[in-house]
Design a protein around this motif. Structure first.
Motif, PDB file in Angstrom:
ATOM      1  N   LYS A 267       0.708  -1.579  -0.237  1.00 20.17           N
ATOM      2  CA  LYS A 267      -0.221   0.250   0.111  1.00 20.17           C
ATOM      3  C   LYS A 267       0.914   0.954  -0.040  1.00 20.17           C
ATOM      4  O   LYS A 267       0.684   2.214  -1.182  1.00 20.17           O
ATOM      5  CB  LYS A 267      -1.098   0.201   1.163  1.00 20.17           C
ATOM      6  CG  LYS A 267      -1.832  -1.146   1.626  1.00 20.17           C
ATOM      7  CD  LYS A 267      -3.673  -0.816   2.331  1.00 20.17           C
ATOM      8  CE  LYS A 267      -3.802  -2.080   2.182  1.00 20.17           C
ATOM      9  NZ  LYS A 267      -4.863  -2.088   3.122  1.00 20.17           N
ATOM     10  N   GLY A 268       1.849   0.871   0.878  1.00 23.93           N
ATOM     11  CA  GLY A 268       2.584   2.366   1.222  1.00 23.93           C
ATOM     12  C   GLY A 268       3.297   2.810  -0.156  1.00 23.93           C
ATOM     13  O   GLY A 268       4.278   3.582  -0.584  1.00 23.93           O
ATOM     14  N   PHE A 269       4.042   1.706  -0.987  1.00 22.10           N
ATOM     15  CA  PHE A 269       5.302   1.459  -2.183  1.00 22.10           C
ATOM     16  C   PHE A 269       4.486   1.071  -3.472  1.00 22.10           C
ATOM     17  O   PHE A 269       5.551   1.559  -4.669  1.00 22.10           O
ATOM     18  CB  PHE A 269       6.192   0.530  -1.335  1.00 22.10           C
ATOM     19  CG  PHE A 269       7.312   1.243  -0.633  1.00 22.10           C
ATOM     20  CD1 PHE A 269       8.416   1.119  -0.481  1.00 22.10           C
ATOM     21  CD2 PHE A 269       6.528   1.095   1.248  1.00 22.10           C
ATOM     22  CE1 PHE A 269       9.634   1.889   0.990  1.00 22.10           C
ATOM     23  CE2 PHE A 269       7.620   1.596   2.123  1.00 22.10           C
ATOM     24  CZ  PHE A 269       8.955   2.028   1.923  1.00 22.10           C
ATOM     25  N   GLY A 270       3.843   0.419  -3.390  1.00 18.35           N
ATOM     26  CA  GLY A 270       2.792  -0.420  -4.366  1.00 18.35           C
ATOM     27  C   GLY A 270       3.592  -1.326  -5.158  1.00 18.35           C
ATOM     28  O   GLY A 270       3.600  -1.306  -6.467  1.00 18.35           O
ATOM     29  N   MET A 271       4.366  -2.519  -3.993  1.00 16.11           N
ATOM     30  CA  MET A 271       4.921  -2.963  -4.154  1.00 16.11           C
ATOM     31  C   MET A 271       4.024  -4.371  -4.791  1.00 16.11           C
ATOM     32  O   MET A 271       3.084  -4.584  -4.573  1.00 16.11           O
ATOM     33  CB  MET A 271       6.241  -3.989  -3.190  1.00 16.11           C
ATOM     34  CG  MET A 271       7.301  -4.010  -3.672  1.00 16.11           C
ATOM     35  SD  MET A 271       8.520  -3.936  -2.196  1.00 16.11           S
ATOM     36  CE  MET A 271       8.895  -2.317  -2.797  1.00 16.11           C
ATOM     37  N   ARG A 272       4.935  -5.102  -6.181  1.00 20.54           N
ATOM     38  CA  ARG A 272       4.157  -6.452  -6.752  1.00 20.54           C
ATOM     39  C   ARG A 272       5.626  -7.156  -5.944  1.00 20.54           C
ATOM     40  O   ARG A 272       6.640  -7.249  -6.387  1.00 20.54           O
ATOM     41  CB  ARG A 272       4.019  -6.020  -7.929  1.00 20.54           C
ATOM     42  CG  ARG A 272       2.841  -5.020  -7.978  1.00 20.54           C
ATOM     43  CD  ARG A 272       1.121  -5.226  -7.294  1.00 20.54           C
ATOM     44  NE  ARG A 272       1.317  -6.805  -8.031  1.00 20.54           N
ATOM     45  CZ  ARG A 272       0.075  -6.917  -8.633  1.00 20.54           C
ATOM     46  NH1 ARG A 272      -0.105  -5.848 -10.098  1.00 20.54           N
ATOM     47  NH2 ARG A 272      -0.138  -7.891  -9.062  1.00 20.54           N
ATOM     48  N   PHE A 273       4.975  -8.951  -5.637  1.00 13.49           N
ATOM     49  CA  PHE A 273       5.781  -9.605  -5.248  1.00 13.49           C
ATOM     50  C   PHE A 273       5.715 -10.866  -6.086  1.00 13.49           C
ATOM     51  O   PHE A 273       4.335 -10.984  -6.314  1.00 13.49           O
ATOM     52  CB  PHE A 273       5.550  -9.921  -3.427  1.00 13.49           C
ATOM     53  CG  PHE A 273       5.693  -9.013  -2.866  1.00 13.49           C
ATOM     54  CD1 PHE A 273       6.825  -8.250  -2.300  1.00 13.49           C
ATOM     55  CD2 PHE A 273       4.683  -7.831  -2.223  1.00 13.49           C
ATOM     56  CE1 PHE A 273       7.637  -7.138  -1.514  1.00 13.49           C
ATOM     57  CE2 PHE A 273       4.482  -6.852  -1.289  1.00 13.49           C
ATOM     58  CZ  PHE A 273       5.970  -6.760  -0.771  1.00 13.49           C
ATOM     59  N   SER A 274       6.855 -11.447  -6.441  1.00 16.30           N
ATOM     60  CA  SER A 274       7.216 -13.030  -7.101  1.00 16.30           C
ATOM     61  C   SER A 274       7.185 -13.560  -6.508  1.00 16.30           C
ATOM     62  O   SER A 274       6.402 -14.948  -6.410  1.00 16.30           O
ATOM     63  CB  SER A 274       8.148 -13.233  -8.231  1.00 16.30           C
ATOM     64  OG  SER A 274       9.489 -12.308  -7.225  1.00 16.30           O
ATOM     65  N   GLU A 275       7.456 -13.677  -4.691  1.00 20.30           N
ATOM     66  CA  GLU A 275       7.472 -14.356  -3.990  1.00 20.30           C
ATOM     67  C   GLU A 275       7.733 -13.908  -2.162  1.00 20.30           C
ATOM     68  O   GLU A 275       8.024 -13.189  -1.919  1.00 20.30           O
ATOM     69  CB  GLU A 275       8.230 -15.502  -3.938  1.00 20.30           C
ATOM     70  CG  GLU A 275       9.613 -15.468  -3.879  1.00 20.30           C
ATOM     71  CD  GLU A 275      11.218 -16.490  -4.048  1.00 20.30           C
ATOM     72  OE1 GLU A 275       9.704 -17.504  -3.676  1.00 20.30           O
ATOM     73  OE2 GLU A 275      11.766 -16.056  -3.968  1.00 20.30           O
ATOM     74  N   ILE A 276       6.932 -15.160  -1.656  1.00 21.86           N
ATOM     75  CA  ILE A 276       6.778 -14.307  -0.129  1.00 21.86           C
ATOM     76  C   ILE A 276       6.726 -15.352   0.364  1.00 21.86           C
ATOM     77  O   ILE A 276       5.935 -16.698   0.521  1.00 21.86           O
ATOM     78  CB  ILE A 276       5.387 -13.048   0.319  1.00 21.86           C
ATOM     79  CG1 ILE A 276       5.465 -12.201  -0.401  1.00 21.86           C
ATOM     80  CG2 ILE A 276       5.752 -12.612   1.724  1.00 21.86           C
ATOM     81  CD1 ILE A 276       4.358 -11.748  -0.092  1.00 21.86           C
ATOM     82  N   LYS A 277       8.048 -15.339   1.548  1.00 18.48           N
ATOM     83  CA  LYS A 277       8.272 -16.498   2.347  1.00 18.48           C
ATOM     84  C   LYS A 277       9.368 -16.498   3.530  1.00 18.48           C
ATOM     85  O   LYS A 277       9.432 -14.909   3.955  1.00 18.48           O
ATOM     86  CB  LYS A 277       9.261 -17.665   1.227  1.00 18.48           C
ATOM     87  CG  LYS A 277      11.116 -16.918   0.965  1.00 18.48           C
ATOM     88  CD  LYS A 277      11.540 -17.623   0.206  1.00 18.48           C
ATOM     89  CE  LYS A 277      13.439 -16.820  -0.068  1.00 18.48           C
ATOM     90  NZ  LYS A 277      13.864 -17.474  -1.065  1.00 18.48           N
ATOM     91  N   SER A 278       8.321 -17.239   4.982  1.00 19.54           N
ATOM     92  CA  SER A 278       9.263 -16.927   6.155  1.00 19.54           C
ATOM     93  C   SER A 278       9.946 -17.834   6.501  1.00 19.54           C
ATOM     94  O   SER A 278      10.202 -19.174   6.165  1.00 19.54           O
ATOM     95  CB  SER A 278       7.441 -16.744   6.562  1.00 19.54           C
ATOM     96  OG  SER A 278       8.344 -16.581   8.105  1.00 19.54           O
ATOM     97  N   VAL A 279      11.511 -17.161   6.833  1.00 18.47           N
ATOM     98  CA  VAL A 279      12.431 -17.916   7.621  1.00 18.47           C
ATOM     99  C   VAL A 279      12.713 -17.365   8.910  1.00 18.47           C
ATOM    100  O   VAL A 279      12.585 -16.164   9.290  1.00 18.47           O
ATOM    101  CB  VAL A 279      13.534 -17.418   6.392  1.00 18.47           C
ATOM    102  CG1 VAL A 279      14.899 -18.133   7.539  1.00 18.47           C
ATOM    103  CG2 VAL A 279      13.482 -18.078   5.344  1.00 18.47           C
TER     104      VAL A 279
END
Length: 376
Positions: A267-279
């Protein structure tokens, strides 16, 4: 992401439908006196495409101590003589004559023996050129890219803000027409928008255009700062999809929910993601990231190099984190997320192996940076 800023500036700064704002006069003490009799000439009253100036009469009728004795509607051709007499360059316009001595009206100026309003917002009829200006045509140059920036969002916001649109045409890149536009205007990123010169009649566009687009020799306006993801014309590849890695500590039950970062960057940066992972920091991968980037505070995020394509990242990242030698972006000022959620947060200091509650951070975490810009 200047064009996102542009989007934020288009919504926040303008409501061109209210551009012609007449101040409602304050009620004066009731004094019985004869009202001043005023006559109005409505120049360019026949311009159906122009800004609707008829709302001015409600405003004029509310002026204390004044009465409209007559209103003469004049076509654009019938207005030429009065336009020349009072140096009026755009229609519609209003010319008030009669008993106007010592009379001041907001948005009207004294010209000779008349009070004149001649600054109607677009669309308007240009007296010198004999044509209407301020009707904006748009070409949406689009790519076969489902995840790319949706230009229709910007077009809809322009329309909602009062920019009057004429023809809105979609052209697909890779077609004959699309290739011709790319070559003619040396377009490097798709999708983008191309406007006719009338777009500059609107301050909401003209004020920001030098920062986001170019004005071509034929008068066309080409949007150059395109929000990722987009297709790089020279390579044919999609750019701007970011890989985001959450680095978390599962042992910290009260810690900030890492999903807050996704909301911030979307919302703040208008960013789109190819993947989101948690480590998790206790895993082999987590330990590697902590050591590689000397990470101290979690939960945090590591963004891939494509984050650099978002202009807002360039504008604020020096206050929020670091860019590493491999191009990755590491968010370090975890305490700033308090501004995003609008309240205290809890995070983990890996160096001291302590949990930090921001309501007590001034005592518990003296090394926290005092600079806390608002990223919300």
């Amino acid at each position: 992401m200047v064009n996102v800023v542009l989007l934020v500036v288009l919504v926040a700064l303008v409501a061109v439908s209210a551009y012609f704002t007449f101040s409602v006069p304050k009620k004066a003490p009731v004094v019985e006196q004869k009202p001043q009799m005023v006559e109005a000439d409505f120049l360019g009253a026949d311009c159906a495409e122009c800004f609707n100036l008829s709302i001015a009469f409600d405003f004029l009728n509310k002026q204390p101590g004044m009465k409209l004795a007559a209103v003469r509607n004049r076509t654009s051709s019938e207005s030429e003589e009065l336009a020349a007499k009072y140096n009026i360059t755009r229609l519609p316009a209003l010319v008030l004559t009669g008993e106007i001595e010592n009379r001041t009206i907001p948005s009207f100026e004294q010209v000779g023996d008349a009070l004149v309003f001649s600054t109607a917002p677009p669309p308007y009829f240009d007296v010198k050129e004999g044509k209407v200006k301020g009707i904006v045509s748009v070409i949406k140059l689009e790519a076969s890219c489902p995840t790319c920036f949706n230009t229709s969002i910007l077009v809809d916001q322009l329309r909602a803000s009062g920019v009057v649109l004429g023809q809105v045409q979609s052209v697909r890149a890779g077609t004959g027409e699309g290739n011709a536009l790319v070559a003619k205007y040396k377009i490097e990123k798709i999708p983008t928008l191309i406007f006719n010169s009338d777009a500059l009649e609107y301050e909401v566009i003209s004020q920001v255009w030098p920062a986001v687009g170019s004005t071509e020799s034929d008068g066309a306006l080409v949007l150059r700062v395109v929000n990722p993801p987009y297709v790089n014309v020279s390579t044919g590849k999609e750019e701007g999809l970011v890989s985001m890695t959450y680095l978390v500590d599962a042992s910290c039950n009260d810690c900030l929910n890492e999903s807050t970062y996704q909301e911030l960057f979307e919302k703040g940066f208008g960013m789109r993601f190819s993947e989101i992972k948690s480590v998790d920091v206790s895993s082999a991968r987590g330990k590697l990231l902590v050591n590689k980037y000397a990470i101290e505070l979690v939960p945090t995020v590591v963004l891939s190099n494509d984050a650099k394509l978002y202009p807002v990242v360039d504008q604020v990242w020096s206050q929020a984190g670091t860019q590493e030698n491999d191009g990755s972006f590491v968010f370090r000022s975890v305490q700033l997320i308090e501004n995003v959620v609008g309240g205290p947060i809890t995070y983990k200091n890996l160096t001291s192996n302590s949990t930090v509650d921001t309501t007590k951070s001034a005592l518990e975490e003296p090394d926290v940076s005092p600079a806390t810009p608002d990223l919300s």
